[in-house]
Design a protein around this motif. Structure first.
Motif, PDB file in Angstrom:
ATOM      1  N   LEU A 235       0.854  -1.165   0.085  1.00 23.26           N
ATOM      2  CA  LEU A 235      -0.093  -0.008  -0.207  1.00 23.26           C
ATOM      3  C   LEU A 235       0.845   1.211   0.010  1.00 23.26           C
ATOM      4  N   MET A 236       2.180   1.066   0.621  1.00 25.11           N
ATOM      5  CA  MET A 236       2.866   2.417   0.672  1.00 25.11           C
ATOM      6  C   MET A 236       3.616   2.588  -0.296  1.00 25.11           C
ATOM      7  N   GLU A 237       3.968   1.752  -1.139  1.00 26.32           N
ATOM      8  CA  GLU A 237       4.845   1.846  -2.281  1.00 26.32           C
ATOM      9  C   GLU A 237       3.693   2.743  -3.438  1.00 26.32           C
ATOM     10  N   GLU A 238       2.540   2.332  -3.297  1.00 29.24           N
ATOM     11  CA  GLU A 238       1.625   2.958  -4.143  1.00 29.24           C
ATOM     12  C   GLU A 238       1.220   4.547  -3.865  1.00 29.24           C
ATOM     13  N   ALA A 239       1.407   4.951  -2.653  1.00 27.75           N
ATOM     14  CA  ALA A 239       0.940   6.033  -2.120  1.00 27.75           C
ATOM     15  C   ALA A 239       1.583   7.290  -2.408  1.00 27.75           C
ATOM     16  N   ASP A 240       0.748   8.449  -2.637  1.00 30.47           N
ATOM     17  CA  ASP A 240       1.129   9.727  -2.843  1.00 30.47           C
ATOM     18  C   ASP A 240       2.118  10.261  -1.546  1.00 30.47           C
ATOM     19  N   ILE A 241       3.399  10.679  -2.013  1.00 25.62           N
ATOM     20  CA  ILE A 241       4.101  11.384  -0.756  1.00 25.62           C
ATOM     21  C   ILE A 241       3.619  12.548  -0.121  1.00 25.62           C
ATOM     22  N   LYS A 242       2.690  13.299  -0.878  1.00 24.96           N
ATOM     23  CA  LYS A 242       2.153  14.620  -0.396  1.00 24.96           C
ATOM     24  C   LYS A 242       0.806  14.483   0.304  1.00 24.96           C
ATOM     25  N   HIS A 243       0.698  15.284   1.326  1.00 21.79           N
ATOM     26  CA  HIS A 243      -0.651  15.274   2.089  1.00 21.79           C
ATOM     27  C   HIS A 243      -0.885  16.343   2.813  1.00 21.79           C
ATOM     28  N   GLU A 244      -1.870  17.121   2.640  1.00 20.97           N
ATOM     29  CA  GLU A 244      -2.073  18.328   3.431  1.00 20.97           C
ATOM     30  C   GLU A 244      -2.859  18.221   4.655  1.00 20.97           C
ATOM     31  N   ALA A 245      -2.223  18.413   6.000  1.00 19.66           N
ATOM     32  CA  ALA A 245      -2.973  18.160   7.175  1.00 19.66           C
ATOM     33  C   ALA A 245      -4.427  18.806   7.248  1.00 19.66           C
ATOM     34  N   LEU A 246      -5.154  17.970   7.927  1.00 22.16           N
ATOM     35  CA  LEU A 246      -6.596  18.409   7.871  1.00 22.16           C
ATOM     36  C   LEU A 246      -6.613  19.335   9.298  1.00 22.16           C
ATOM     37  N   PRO A 247      -7.057  20.731   9.197  1.00 25.54           N
ATOM     38  CA  PRO A 247      -7.238  21.449  10.563  1.00 25.54           C
ATOM     39  C   PRO A 247      -8.332  20.612  11.484  1.00 25.54           C
ATOM     40  N   MET A 248      -7.957  20.571  12.675  1.00 23.01           N
ATOM     41  CA  MET A 248      -8.974  20.095  13.719  1.00 23.01           C
ATOM     42  C   MET A 248      -9.572  20.956  14.818  1.00 23.01           C
ATOM     43  N   ASP A 249     -10.478  20.885  15.078  1.00 16.12           N
ATOM     44  CA  ASP A 249     -10.919  21.718  16.149  1.00 16.12           C
ATOM     45  C   ASP A 249     -10.191  21.173  17.387  1.00 16.12           C
ATOM     46  N   ALA A 250      -9.964  22.059  18.261  1.00 14.92           N
ATOM     47  CA  ALA A 250      -9.100  21.865  19.703  1.00 14.92           C
ATOM     48  C   ALA A 250      -9.733  20.726  20.250  1.00 14.92           C
ATOM     49  N   GLU A 251     -11.347  20.726  20.164  1.00 19.11           N
ATOM     50  CA  GLU A 251     -11.969  19.598  21.013  1.00 19.11           C
ATOM     51  C   GLU A 251     -12.227  18.305  20.233  1.00 19.11           C
ATOM     52  N   ASP A 252     -11.626  18.105  18.862  1.00 16.98           N
ATOM     53  CA  ASP A 252     -12.068  17.148  18.007  1.00 16.98           C
ATOM     54  C   ASP A 252     -11.168  15.958  18.751  1.00 16.98           C
ATOM     55  N   PRO A 253     -11.876  14.557  19.022  1.00 17.17           N
ATOM     56  CA  PRO A 253     -11.204  13.627  19.474  1.00 17.17           C
ATOM     57  C   PRO A 253      -9.725  13.033  18.739  1.00 17.17           C
ATOM     58  N   LEU A 254      -8.720  12.960  19.722  1.00 19.95           N
ATOM     59  CA  LEU A 254      -7.574  12.320  19.032  1.00 19.95           C
ATOM     60  C   LEU A 254      -7.441  10.877  19.136  1.00 19.95           C
ATOM     61  N   TYR A 255      -7.612  10.531  20.302  1.00 16.12           N
ATOM     62  CA  TYR A 255      -7.521   9.104  20.591  1.00 16.12           C
ATOM     63  C   TYR A 255      -8.524   8.486  21.705  1.00 16.12           C
ATOM     64  N   ILE A 256      -8.759   7.115  21.609  1.00 10.84           N
ATOM     65  CA  ILE A 256      -9.411   6.531  22.769  1.00 10.84           C
ATOM     66  C   ILE A 256      -8.283   5.500  23.415  1.00 10.84           C
ATOM     67  N   LEU A 257      -7.983   5.319  24.662  1.00 10.63           N
ATOM     68  CA  LEU A 257      -7.121   4.420  25.164  1.00 10.63           C
ATOM     69  C   LEU A 257      -7.657   3.665  26.391  1.00 10.63           C
ATOM     70  N   TYR A 258      -7.617   2.588  26.208  1.00  5.85           N
ATOM     71  CA  TYR A 258      -8.600   1.586  27.199  1.00  5.85           C
ATOM     72  C   TYR A 258      -7.829   1.322  28.588  1.00  5.85           C
ATOM     73  N   THR A 259      -8.099   1.374  29.711  1.00  2.00           N
ATOM     74  CA  THR A 259      -7.630   1.246  30.747  1.00  2.00           C
ATOM     75  C   THR A 259      -8.505   0.262  31.688  1.00  2.00           C
TER      76      THR A 259
END
Length: 646
Positions: A235-259
């Motif tokens: 998949l990585m061999e065929e992927a474009d090396i350019k990507h513009e990061a998407l602006p996120m709202d400060a309160e947009d979820p980043l991750y879930i981590l289970y404890t």
């Protein structure tokens, strides 16, 4: 040891170059915490849109930097590409078999862009959940950052978890994509991650696609399900090396981590973007005193919050060089960590008391074989460190010259809450010092009233004000979020982390483990941590775990499970000596009723001793959930042995 009462101050040279070396930072942050945090967010991070409000606090829910926008991955990568950091090593990796890789910030940015495009091609969009089940290797970091770049919410599962644990986390998060590997390496053996992942996906699942990293096996011998499973490298061999990061709202979820907590199903801790990154960027910069010249090594697996905050996001946001090691500290020899520090010139090491006590057990000859002179700062994380381990770490690893930052925090807090600042703090062995600037903590009684300093009275640690990196809720279970963390002191709006603590005459905090690890013996509060420290102080003892069991007269009796150092035999005479030693160190009230010798103690895969299971053994109860144990046979053997000896 007499030195347990000694105070250790940073050298004048260290203080002079430290990122914070002025005590006024505490008063400044306390005077206006929101303004202080806003300054950190503005100074340490790049925002695509400024915020309107620093903090909205509607107990128990907080929003930070409301209206602001940024991208976490862009802050960890893109902004470092315009200057000298462009060709600086971002990741230095050594696998357990000895294979190595170095990725500069330019390299890492390109790989993250490629994977971002791969995720989009597999129909992963903002808000979708992606489960990551990988060894601690560059692909894990790339996967996390690619999710952050496109707004997908990642949930990393430690590679040692079982198929059932992985299935449960996938189901709760409703992940669409799984990123895994054919395997990883641990003590010379292959950990078959793909087989476990396949078992986790049997039956009904929300997973639509699986990306597989080819880490250990000949690809021809790995089971790949047609239409579902895809090789990472293809998949990585065929992927474009350019990507513009998407602006996120400060309160947009980043991750879930289970404890897992002590009981019940795993809790999905939800962290968002702006506040979390502010918290980990600031704590990394000031607590670890990060410089561009450092080679920084946090030994945690990326599957734990320490790996999230202090392997990936905090260090990379600061443009650090991060060292990653995949394997065990004792393979092929017990000096693997020390040989790696010498080989790569590691300057900062952040590890767990469990590991430090293991190093002590193995003996000083292993670190003595290696030149550890590049180290300039040491850290401790995961549980309270006993004074003897602190002193050993200071002497035999730090050479007596490295400040030690003993840090207290949780998955839930996102970032370090209590810690020395290495350029300012006169540290005391086993004290976490004081709250980080901008953090408000207190030690209170059961009614929530602050306890006076210096009384040796054990209380409950609370956080009394919101902070940027705090968890926002539990994924799909806000009522449990309110109940677990906020109900105990709901009238005061205090966050309840579940840990006991005391403060000394100078106001420094001493963490004493979980509140349920405080024993009530004949009306006296006794910390399991203090008894464990006394036991480990004995020259025969490598590690100890202490619990309180029901006693008809005293309320609770002290039971100690003890692992001895190599070559020491366990006898009834030694058991008596250990009981006397504890009584001498702490007082007769703390003398253990039971001493049980064991070659191993039941630990989770992250290295924490499962005292809950030890309580079950001592009380003669049926064993609770053992799915998170590294070796379930250990607890079964202990149960049988305890029954025979009691």
């Amino acid at each position: 040891m007499a030195d347990t009462q000694k105070t250790f101050s940073p050298t004048a040279d260290f203080s002079a170059q430290a990122n914070i070396n002025d005590q006024s930072v505490y008063a400044e942050a306390a005077a206006d915490p929101q303004a202080w945090w806003a300054n950190q967010a503005q100074t340490l991070l790049d925002w695509t849109k400024p915020w309107d409000t620093v903090c909205e606090w509607n107990p128990p829910h907080a929003k930070w930097f409301v209206g602001g926008q940024l991208n976490v991955a862009a802050n960890c990568l893109d902004r470092h590409l315009t200057g000298a950091r462009r060709n600086k090593a971002a990741l230095i990796f050594e696998g357990e078999p000895g294979d190595t890789r170095v990725l500069t910030y330019w390299d890492l940015h390109r790989e993250v862009c490629k994977l971002s495009n791969v995720l989009l091609s597999l129909n992963i969009v903002k808000g979708d959940r992606v489960t990551i089940y990988l060894p601690t290797a560059p692909e894990a970091v790339i996967s996390m950052l690619a999710c952050a770049r496109i707004g997908a919410v990642h949930t990393v599962v430690f590679g040692g978890f079982s198929a059932d644990s992985l299935r449960e986390r996938i189901s709760d998060s409703q992940s669409k994509l799984l990123i895994t590997a054919d395997g990883g390496w641990r003590r010379g053996n292959k950990v078959t991650l793909k087989d476990t992942a396949d078992a986790a996906l049997e039956g009904e699942t929300t997973i639509e696609k699986v990306i597989v990293v080819n880490r250990t096996d000949d690809a021809k011998h790995v089971h790949m399900k047609q239409g579902r499973d895809f090789w990472w490298h293809r998949l990585m061999e065929e992927a474009d090396i350019k990507h513009e990061a998407l602006p996120m709202d400060a309160e947009d979820p980043l991750y879930i981590l289970y404890t897992s907590g002590s009981t019940g199903k795993p809790k999905g801790i939800l962290h968002t973007s702006g506040g979390y990154l502010t918290g980990v960027a600031a704590t990394t910069k000031y607590i670890f005193d990060i410089k561009d010249s450092d080679v920084y090594w946090c030994t945690a697996d990326v599957g734990w919050v320490t790996g999230h905050s202090y392997v990936v996001y905090g260090p990379l946001a600061n443009g650090a060089t991060v060292f990653l090691y995949e394997g065990a500290p004792d393979w092929p020899q017990r000096d693997r960590f020390w040989s790696l520090i010498e080989k790569y010139g590691v300057t900062i090491m952040y590890t767990a008391p469990t590991a430090i006590r293991a190093f002590m057990k193995w003996g000083t000859e292993w670190p003595a074989k290696h030149d550890l002179s590049t180290l300039r700062l040491l850290g401790s994380v995961g549980e309270p460190i006993n004074p003897e381990a602190w002193l050993w770490y200071n002497t035999h690893i730090g050479g007596g010259k490295c400040p030690i930052v003993d840090t207290w925090w949780q998955t839930e807090t996102g970032a370090i809450m209590i810690s020395p600042l290495p350029g300012l703090s006169a540290t005391k062995p086993a004290s976490a010092s004081r709250p980080f600037p901008g953090i408000a903590a207190e030690v209170v009684d059961e009614a929530g009233n602050p306890l006076p300093h210096g009384t040796d009275q054990t209380g409950i640690l609370v956080l009394t004000q919101p902070w940027p990196s705090m968890l926002r809720t539990l994924w799909r279970d806000d009522e449990r979020y309110k109940s677990v963390y906020w109900s105990k002191f709901a009238d005061k709006g205090y966050y309840f982390p579940g840990d006991g603590a005391r403060r000394d005459e100078e106001g420094d905090y001493w963490l004493l483990g979980r509140v349920d690890d405080i024993m009530l013996v004949a009306g006296h509060n006794i910390s399991t941590m203090e008894v464990e420290s006394a036991l480990v102080d004995h020259p025969a003892v490598a590690e100890a775990a202490v619990i309180g069991r029901t006693h008809e007269i005293k309320g609770q009796a002290i039971a100690a499970f003890v692992t001895l150092k190599d070559g020491v035999g366990h006898t009834s005479e030694l058991a008596g000596q250990l009981k006397d030693h504890v009584a001498k160190k702490i007082g007769a009230i703390s003398r253990p009723d039971d001493i049980l010798f064991s070659a191993e103690l039941p630990k989770t895969r992250s290295g924490k001793i499962m005292r809950r299971l030890l309580r079950d053994i001592a009380e003669g109860r049926a064993l609770g959930d053992t799915s998170t144990l590294a070796d379930p046979s250990v607890v079964a053997g202990l149960k049988e042995k305890y029954s025979e000896e009691s």
